[in-house]
Design an enzyme around this catalytic site. Structure first.
Site, PDB file in Angstrom:
ATOM      1  N   ASP A   6      34.229  55.305 -14.455  1.00 37.37           N
ATOM      2  CA  ASP A   6      33.829  53.973 -14.913  1.00 37.37           C
ATOM      3  C   ASP A   6      34.711  52.984 -14.171  1.00 37.37           C
ATOM      4  O   ASP A   6      35.874  52.783 -14.522  1.00 37.37           O
ATOM      5  CB  ASP A   6      34.014  53.854 -16.428  1.00 37.37           C
ATOM      6  CG  ASP A   6      33.733  52.443 -16.956  1.00 37.37           C
ATOM      7  OD1 ASP A   6      33.245  51.607 -16.169  1.00 37.37           O
ATOM      8  OD2 ASP A   6      34.014  52.196 -18.143  1.00 37.37           O
ATOM      9  N   LYS A  68      36.027  43.081  -9.150  1.00 31.06           N
ATOM     10  CA  LYS A  68      34.700  43.691  -9.273  1.00 31.06           C
ATOM     11  C   LYS A  68      33.602  42.636  -9.237  1.00 31.06           C
ATOM     12  O   LYS A  68      32.501  42.892  -8.764  1.00 31.06           O
ATOM     13  CB  LYS A  68      34.615  44.506 -10.565  1.00 31.06           C
ATOM     14  CG  LYS A  68      33.249  45.143 -10.817  1.00 31.06           C
ATOM     15  CD  LYS A  68      33.248  45.965 -12.089  1.00 31.06           C
ATOM     16  CE  LYS A  68      31.862  46.492 -12.432  1.00 31.06           C
ATOM     17  NZ  LYS A  68      31.870  47.335 -13.640  1.00 31.06           N
ATOM     18  N   GLU A 145      25.528  51.547 -16.255  1.00 29.55           N
ATOM     19  CA  GLU A 145      26.453  51.658 -17.384  1.00 29.55           C
ATOM     20  C   GLU A 145      25.757  51.812 -18.741  1.00 29.55           C
ATOM     21  O   GLU A 145      26.184  52.636 -19.560  1.00 29.55           O
ATOM     22  CB  GLU A 145      27.409  50.462 -17.377  1.00 29.55           C
ATOM     23  CG  GLU A 145      28.402  50.526 -16.215  1.00 29.55           C
ATOM     24  CD  GLU A 145      29.179  49.241 -16.007  1.00 29.55           C
ATOM     25  OE1 GLU A 145      28.995  48.304 -16.817  1.00 29.55           O
ATOM     26  OE2 GLU A 145      29.968  49.170 -15.042  1.00 29.55           O
ATOM     27  N   ASP A 168      25.963  46.081 -23.648  1.00 26.51           N
ATOM     28  CA  ASP A 168      27.172  46.435 -22.907  1.00 26.51           C
ATOM     29  C   ASP A 168      27.866  45.174 -22.391  1.00 26.51           C
ATOM     30  O   ASP A 168      27.451  44.584 -21.395  1.00 26.51           O
ATOM     31  CB  ASP A 168      26.791  47.351 -21.737  1.00 26.51           C
ATOM     32  CG  ASP A 168      28.004  47.833 -20.947  1.00 26.51           C
ATOM     33  OD1 ASP A 168      29.139  47.496 -21.329  1.00 26.51           O
ATOM     34  OD2 ASP A 168      27.806  48.548 -19.937  1.00 26.51           O
TER      35      ASP A 168
END
Length: 469
Positions: A6, A68, A145, A168
């Site tokens: 992850d 990210k 994800e 999420d």
């Protein structure tokens, strides 16, 4: 051995399918969460994880975080005397996780399942794959994800037909996916999200209060002060999860500020962000042609869902309490381990079929002549519609607008607007046209979108069968 990773905005985790179950692998410090931070020490050595995060407040010019969000872009971060792209920094985090896994497992690790936000674009997914390769990993699969979270919750073991939504909210991105399970098939019906919305944005709201209570605007240019402020705002956000009030004092030069918050005030302050959370949910429900009341379950993933106001918001949205049986920080990594087990065909896992969707509409720019000979440019011609089940391949023919045209350029876009100027340019392919018979037949444009969310574009000249990619 295939590991699951992850790769998060705030923290990253590595996992594996061991002895018939998904297991998280601790880092060298014994922690499951490795901060997604990279720093350069005074001797030029690279620091990753907690060691780098501790230097954010003291050496901000030599430390990077939250990169990210810039995957797949040209943006760079300067650390010391060198510029780094987001995928290079991510590769350093992945390399650290790889080393931790090898130390714990006692064997080389060369393959990985890496999770990505469902709403990541083609460019962001390709950058993630590049990061894996730079870290010495063969990326077996880029797993969305929310799909990983569903696997971790064991919903693939549910009996009968069930429909559920995965909410999420991570440190830097928000995803929502609607999935359906039936007869050993897990099918993603629709995905939506916001790649610039996450827990860090709620921290920023708290930090901004300091500038409204005595800290001068000039302090924004002080990198050391800003990192100190963000750290205190992050601590206050966490305290509001368990306490009735959070407060901190901070000063810069002659300016002093005291920031005080209670949960109700924080929720009112966060209303613009909470509104942004609802829009992707509406879009996903609409695309899946399902009502919120028809969902069998709502699953939470991502560390930011620990905030009480987020859980309260989800409860009000769907009229039920969400499933919270798993640690939201760890659920995606555990799901990646399940996928690794499936990939290795572990006998403890039943064979299952998983389908996913393309989160964006993909197409090209076209021009048209309308009445009176007027030419209209910049129109969007979709080739693959959003939420089409993948893998998918679609072909469409385009012809030259002018008889003497010697070439045709296919600009590749993603987005939902009718005008390409409001969509995102992914790249271009140019093909030559030879004057003569068949010139006006144009080109066949094929878009192929695979299970990893990567797009391949092929342009074939009809008259000559010449192909360009």
């Amino acid at each position: 051995m295939i590991v699951g990773i992850d790769l998060g905005t705030t923290n990253s985790l590595v996992s594996a399918w061991i002895d018939g179950a998904p297991r998280l692998i601790p880092n060298a410090l014994g922690a499951m969460l490795t901060p997604s931070c990279v720093g350069i020490d005074q001797d030029g050595s690279v620091l990753v994880g907690e060691a780098a995060r501790e230097r954010l407040q003291t050496h901000p010019g030599h430390t990077a975080s939250l990169f990210k969000r810039y995957m797949g872009s040209a943006r760079t971060v300067r650390l010391g005397d060198r510029d780094y792209r987001a995928e290079e920094l991510s590769a350093l985090v992945l390399r650290s996780l790889k080393a931790d896994a090898e130390a714990a497992l006692g064997m080389p690790v060369t393959e990985a399942i890496i999770t990505v936000p469902a709403y990541f674009s083609d460019a962001q997914r390709k950058a993630t794959r590049i990061a894996g390769e730079l870290a010495g990993l063969r990326v077996e699969r880029l797993l969305n994800e929310p799909t990983a979270a569903a696997l971790a919750y064991g919903l693939h073991d549910a009996q009968g037909e069930t429909q559920f939504l995965v909410f999420d909210l991570g440190g830097g991105t928000f995803d929502v996916s609607i999935l359906e399970m039936f007869d050993g098939v897990m099918e993603v019906r629709a995905s939506a999200g916001d790649n610039m919305l996450g827990g860090e944005d709620f921290v920023t709201l708290i930090a901004e209060l300091a500038f409204q209570n005595g800290i001068p605007e000039a302090a924004r240019a002080d990198a050391v002060f800003m990192q100190r402020l963000v750290a205190r705002a992050e601590k206050a956000k966490r305290e509001l999860g368990t306490q009735a009030r959070a407060a901190f004092d901070i000063s810069w030069g002659a300016g002093n500020a005291r920031v005080e918050l209670d949960p109700d005030t924080f929720e009112k302050l966060s209303q613009p962000l909470l509104t942004r959370l609802w829009r992707p949910i509406e879009r996903a429900l609409r695309d899946a042609r399902i009502r919120a009341a028809d969902l069998d379950n709502v699953v939470l993933a991502g560390g930011a869902t620990r905030m009480p106001m987020i859980r309260s918001l989800v409860t009000r949205m769907f009229g039920r309490f969400p499933a919270m049986g798993q640690n939201p920080d760890e659920v995606v990594a555990l799901g990646a381990a399940v996928q690794a087990g499936l990939k290795m065909k572990d006998k403890a896992l039943d064979e299952m079929v998983m389908t996913d969707v393309c989160p964006y509409t993909l197409g090209t720019a076209i021009s048209r002549r309308i009445e009176g000979g007027t030419r209209t440019d910049g129109l969007y011609s979709p080739i693959i519609q959003r939420n089409t089940v993948v893998p998918v391949s679609r072909v469409q023919r385009y012809v030259p607008l002018d008889p003497g045209q010697s070439s045709i350029r296919i600009d590749v876009y993603q987005g939902e607007s009718r005008l390409v100027r409001d969509n995102i340019l992914l790249g271009e392919v140019t093909a030559s046209l030879t004057p003569g018979p068949g010139h006006g037949e144009g080109v066949d444009v094929r878009f192929t979108y695979d299970v990893n969310g990567l797009l391949e574009v092929e342009v074939t000249v009809v008259a000559t069968s010449e192909t360009r990619r």
